[in-house]
Scaffold this motif. Sequence first.
Motif, PDB file in Angstrom:
ATOM      1  N   LEU A  50     -20.044  17.506  18.939  1.00  0.00           N
ATOM      2  CA  LEU A  50     -19.406  17.450  20.256  1.00  0.00           C
ATOM      3  C   LEU A  50     -19.584  16.062  20.878  1.00  0.00           C
ATOM      4  CD1 LEU A  50     -20.398  20.937  21.716  1.00  0.00           C
ATOM      5  CD2 LEU A  50     -18.126  20.202  20.983  1.00  0.00           C
ATOM      6  N   SER A  51     -20.730  15.437  20.632  1.00  0.00           N
ATOM      7  CA  SER A  51     -20.932  14.086  21.154  1.00  0.00           C
ATOM      8  C   SER A  51     -19.942  13.109  20.514  1.00  0.00           C
ATOM      9  CB  SER A  51     -22.371  13.640  20.877  1.00  0.00           C
ATOM     10  OG  SER A  51     -23.285  14.506  21.499  1.00  0.00           O
ATOM     11  N   ARG A  52     -19.693  13.257  19.193  1.00  0.00           N
ATOM     12  CA  ARG A  52     -18.701  12.393  18.520  1.00  0.00           C
ATOM     13  C   ARG A  52     -17.313  12.600  19.117  1.00  0.00           C
ATOM     14  NH1 ARG A  52     -18.487  13.302  12.407  1.00  0.00           N
ATOM     15  NH2 ARG A  52     -16.763  11.819  12.737  1.00  0.00           N
ATOM     16  N   VAL A  53     -16.938  13.872  19.313  1.00  0.00           N
ATOM     17  CA  VAL A  53     -15.610  14.152  19.890  1.00  0.00           C
ATOM     18  C   VAL A  53     -15.513  13.548  21.285  1.00  0.00           C
ATOM     19  CG1 VAL A  53     -14.086  15.991  20.678  1.00  0.00           C
ATOM     20  CG2 VAL A  53     -15.313  16.238  18.513  1.00  0.00           C
ATOM     21  N   ARG A  54     -16.582  13.651  22.088  1.00  0.00           N
ATOM     22  CA  ARG A  54     -16.544  13.099  23.440  1.00  0.00           C
ATOM     23  C   ARG A  54     -16.429  11.583  23.414  1.00  0.00           C
ATOM     24  NH1 ARG A  54     -20.475  15.692  25.139  1.00  0.00           N
ATOM     25  NH2 ARG A  54     -22.180  14.187  24.967  1.00  0.00           N
ATOM     26  N   ALA A  55     -17.113  10.920  22.451  1.00  0.00           N
ATOM     27  CA  ALA A  55     -17.022   9.462  22.357  1.00  0.00           C
ATOM     28  C   ALA A  55     -15.608   9.025  21.984  1.00  0.00           C
ATOM     29  CB  ALA A  55     -18.031   8.955  21.313  1.00  0.00           C
ATOM     30  N   ILE A  56     -14.979   9.745  21.049  1.00  0.00           N
ATOM     31  CA  ILE A  56     -13.603   9.386  20.662  1.00  0.00           C
ATOM     32  C   ILE A  56     -12.653   9.609  21.828  1.00  0.00           C
ATOM     33  CG2 ILE A  56     -11.736   9.934  19.070  1.00  0.00           C
ATOM     34  CD1 ILE A  56     -13.854  10.717  17.013  1.00  0.00           C
ATOM     35  N   ALA A  57     -12.859  10.724  22.570  1.00  0.00           N
ATOM     36  CA  ALA A  57     -11.993  10.995  23.721  1.00  0.00           C
ATOM     37  C   ALA A  57     -12.159   9.938  24.801  1.00  0.00           C
ATOM     38  CB  ALA A  57     -12.300  12.389  24.275  1.00  0.00           C
ATOM     39  N   GLU A  58     -13.381   9.452  25.007  1.00  0.00           N
ATOM     40  CA  GLU A  58     -13.603   8.388  25.982  1.00  0.00           C
ATOM     41  C   GLU A  58     -12.842   7.130  25.582  1.00  0.00           C
ATOM     42  OE1 GLU A  58     -15.033   8.167  28.765  1.00  0.00           O
ATOM     43  OE2 GLU A  58     -16.208   9.996  28.979  1.00  0.00           O
ATOM     44  N   ALA A  59     -12.806   6.856  24.269  1.00  0.00           N
ATOM     45  CA  ALA A  59     -12.083   5.665  23.806  1.00  0.00           C
ATOM     46  C   ALA A  59     -10.584   5.811  23.973  1.00  0.00           C
ATOM     47  CB  ALA A  59     -12.422   5.408  22.333  1.00  0.00           C
ATOM     48  N   LEU A  60     -10.091   7.066  23.941  1.00  0.00           N
ATOM     49  CA  LEU A  60      -8.651   7.300  24.058  1.00  0.00           C
ATOM     50  C   LEU A  60      -8.183   7.375  25.502  1.00  0.00           C
ATOM     51  CD1 LEU A  60      -8.080   9.950  21.253  1.00  0.00           C
ATOM     52  CD2 LEU A  60      -7.458   7.531  21.210  1.00  0.00           C
ATOM     53  N   ARG A  61      -9.078   7.393  26.447  1.00  0.00           N
ATOM     54  CA  ARG A  61      -8.657   7.470  27.858  1.00  0.00           C
ATOM     55  C   ARG A  61      -7.897   6.197  28.247  1.00  0.00           C
ATOM     56  NH1 ARG A  61     -13.055   8.817  32.129  1.00  0.00           N
ATOM     57  NH2 ARG A  61     -11.175   9.057  33.368  1.00  0.00           N
ATOM     58  N   PRO A  62      -6.874   6.326  29.098  1.00  0.00           N
ATOM     59  CA  PRO A  62      -6.120   5.140  29.548  1.00  0.00           C
ATOM     60  C   PRO A  62      -7.035   4.190  30.324  1.00  0.00           C
ATOM     61  CG  PRO A  62      -4.936   7.170  30.050  1.00  0.00           C
ATOM     62  CD  PRO A  62      -6.287   7.582  29.591  1.00  0.00           C
ATOM     63  N   LYS A  63      -6.785   2.895  30.144  1.00  0.00           N
ATOM     64  CA  LYS A  63      -7.620   1.902  30.799  1.00  0.00           C
ATOM     65  C   LYS A  63      -7.485   1.929  32.300  1.00  0.00           C
ATOM     66  CE  LYS A  63      -9.009   0.470  26.840  1.00  0.00           C
ATOM     67  NZ  LYS A  63     -10.368   0.820  26.389  1.00  0.00           N
ATOM     68  N   GLY A  64      -6.332   2.390  32.741  1.00  0.00           N
ATOM     69  CA  GLY A  64      -6.127   2.422  34.187  1.00  0.00           C
ATOM     70  C   GLY A  64      -7.039   3.406  34.881  1.00  0.00           C
TER      71      GLY A  64
END
Length: 980
Positions: A713-727
Amino acid sequence: CILGTHHEKGAQTFWSVVNRLPLSGNAVLCWKFCHVFHKLLRDGHSNVLKDSVRYKNELSDMSRMWGHLSEGYGQLCSIYLKLLRTKMEFHTKNPRFPGNLQMSDRQLDEAGENDVNNFFQLTVEMFDYLECELNLFQTVFNSLDMSRSVSVTAAGQCRLAPLIQVILDCSHLYDYTVKLLFKLHSCLPADTLQGHRDRFLEQFRKLKDLFYRSSNLQYFKRLIQIPQLPENPPNFLRASALSEHISPVVVIPAEASSPDSEPIPDLVEMDTAAQSVFDNKFDDIFGSSFSNDPFNFNNQNGMNKDDKDRLIEQLYREIAALKEELENFKAESERRALQLRGRISELEAELAEQRHLKQQALDESEFLRAELEELKKRREDTEKAQRSLTEIERKAQANEQRYSKLKEKYSELVQNHADLLRKNAEVTKQVTVARQAQGDVEREKKELEDSFQRVSEQAQRKSQEQTEVLETLQRELAASKQELQALQGTLESSTQLGTEQSTRIASLERERDSLSQAAEQHGEEMAALRAELQQLRDTLSTEKESSRKALETLQTQLKAKEDVEQALQLRSSREQFALLQGTAREAEQMVQDSLSRLEDPTHISCTSSADYLLSRTLAASECVERLQDAHSRYLSDSTDMSSLLPCVALFAHLISDTILQGSATSHMAPMEPADRLLEACKQCGSEAISYLRALGEPAALEGADCTPVRNCLSRVRAIAEALRPKGLDVKQEELGDLVDKEMAATSAAIETAAARIEEMLSKARAGDTGVKLEVNERILGSCTDLMQAIQVLVLTSKDLQREIVESGRGAASPKEFYAKNSRWTEGLISASKAVGWGATVMVDAADLVVQGKGKFEELMVCSHEIAASTAQLVAASKVKADKDSANLSKLQQASRGVNQATAAVVASTKSGKSQIEEKDTMDFSSMTLTQIKRQEMDSQVRVLELENQLQKERQKLGELRKKHYELAGVAEGWDEDGRC
């Protein structure tokens, strides 16, 4: 109707007729139906309730329908239907209560099953029931004109008639409520029952007033005798006040007796007199027989008496006296033997009483232990010093008073013991039914666990109490032995008295040889008496042996009950683990289903955002922590499964949701992050399945660890954080400051642009002449007007935003309001940036046009871009504004001014362009035919090139707009359809 329900053992015929009546169209008919149905519920067959429950929803709908009428019978019917629905619900929840609510105190105790929680809930339900009764009572009285004799009119009697049933119900409900409140105050603290007492006082005052008003109506005086409640309500804080409570009894006068029944009392009196005569005759007959003297020889025929006859008579008299004394001794011995037997019976009764001392002894056990320790110390002090004898006697009297209190509560303890035995039998029966019906184990699991827990607690308390009772019995037996020794001493003294009589008889034998035979008979009788005493001692020893065997039997039963409880506990733990295995299998199947859906072609079209995936991942991580804690508690206590089962189900649901949302998010992400995200989701599902399988296996249950799932779950959360829009990287608490900064930057950019335009206008006036000066002045003037209009729009937008924040934030600060409405705030920031950037670009384009280096088209495009940006700012401000706001009207007026200024810039730009083009008109007068043909061909080539270039530019413009739309949507959190 009542006889019909008893005849057919139900109310099917009644409801078949009622369903054809127009109850929803005739209020009086509905009122009379309620009256009849109320009487059927009270006096009809017991199956009337079962046949009527199915129509409960129809009665509720009818009650809501009549409740819309504020006059006439509408409100009365609505309240009466609510009362009938409440009555059906009460009797459905409490089937021990009959329809007429007539119960004894013992039946009332059985209804609560000796559980304080049941008594608490039952009291609340009775309060609700009585509240509905009083509401109908009060509504009927309010609908009548009490200034006239309404009770003698047909209309008034029609409304008052159902109140007889209400009075009957209220009297019983009030009585039961008082008794239950006294019982609750004996078990619970007074502060806990403060709400109950307040509600009771309110209903007491209402019921007392309504009873008083009803008793004064002429209509009720000939039909029912209404009781009057006491002047003051009962004091529940004083337990002895229960003895002062008098149950209100409603009396319905019977019809006057007929003349034929008058001789009946005379017959009863005759029977009583005859019985009295018979008893007196019996006493006279048996009393006279006992009064005869068998040794009375005075009535014999008279004859001359010589000395020998007188001597014989004297000897007979002495023999009679001795026999009488012997009879008295026998009677005294029999009397003492009977006293011993009676004492033995009393001891047996006390033993039986001590066996039933349970609940009350538990409540006062701590107090009695302290008192016993005090008594032991004082007894030791008494043995050491006889001077404290008075103090010990006083303590002994206090002890006797407490013992008398315990005996007063003996009946209650016997009832509690019977209830415990009945509950034990019910639990045994439930276990047997559970063995016969394994298919229903899932549905009845929770009820069986609760019952088992209560029985286990009661059995533990019972074992402790029985141990204490056995110790008490042993002490009582020791005391009884001492009393028996004292009685034996009394018997020995009686034996000594018999020995003295034997000595006296022996002396008489030496004096009177003729009476030797009588003396021998006397000795034989004494031997028989000694044998009887020995038999009595044997009987006492037999009784002691039977008491010992009874104690051993009790210990055997206690041990057997402990074995049964251990077996029940083992079976319960097995069933709980079977339930855990079933839940783990279902959870594993749920996760496996989510993994299989990843390969489903129809799932490819599903999309999601990284923000939603982060929320699901966070929820799943929190659930993993709770599951780990619940797993640890279950390992420490295998009977505590209350938190593990819900956590397993929620864990499977959240993991499945995370896997599906991760797959949907990967469909919108670039290829490399999408592959990593999909692989992490699959690995998370595999680890979750492994953990659930470990939970379902007894050998691997203790070693089950959900740490791999937490890491996935921590890996999935890290990938999702990277995919969030920069704005969206701006913290929410910084949004408020960012709005103010962007609005200030926009105002500064507009002011700077206006200053530059003024500067360019001054330079144009100084350096240009003719048409060029005219065109530049017109363009720069329109640009100045546009900047002024934009500046007014920005200021108005600020005022409207300030009004929105002040009206919507409440007690929160403006920054908290901007953070709470982050989407709207980000829209304002984007619109402000667009307006400032458009103003800067337009000024640069105007500068180039004035210098002759720029293009008029670029200036027109910049004007249109500014118009679009200001429209975005207006739309973002209007989203949360009040439609009647004055600032909103000003903002709309300023927006129209910006549009007019933009149109003026475009018009002046087009006009200036046409004037410049007219000045540069082409002259073909000096060209030859060949040159013109050549120029024509070059123009056609140029036109084709420009058309091709135009087509490509239009396609490029479309792609740029599409990409711009996508980036703007991601930055501002739009969904797939472009909606915020």
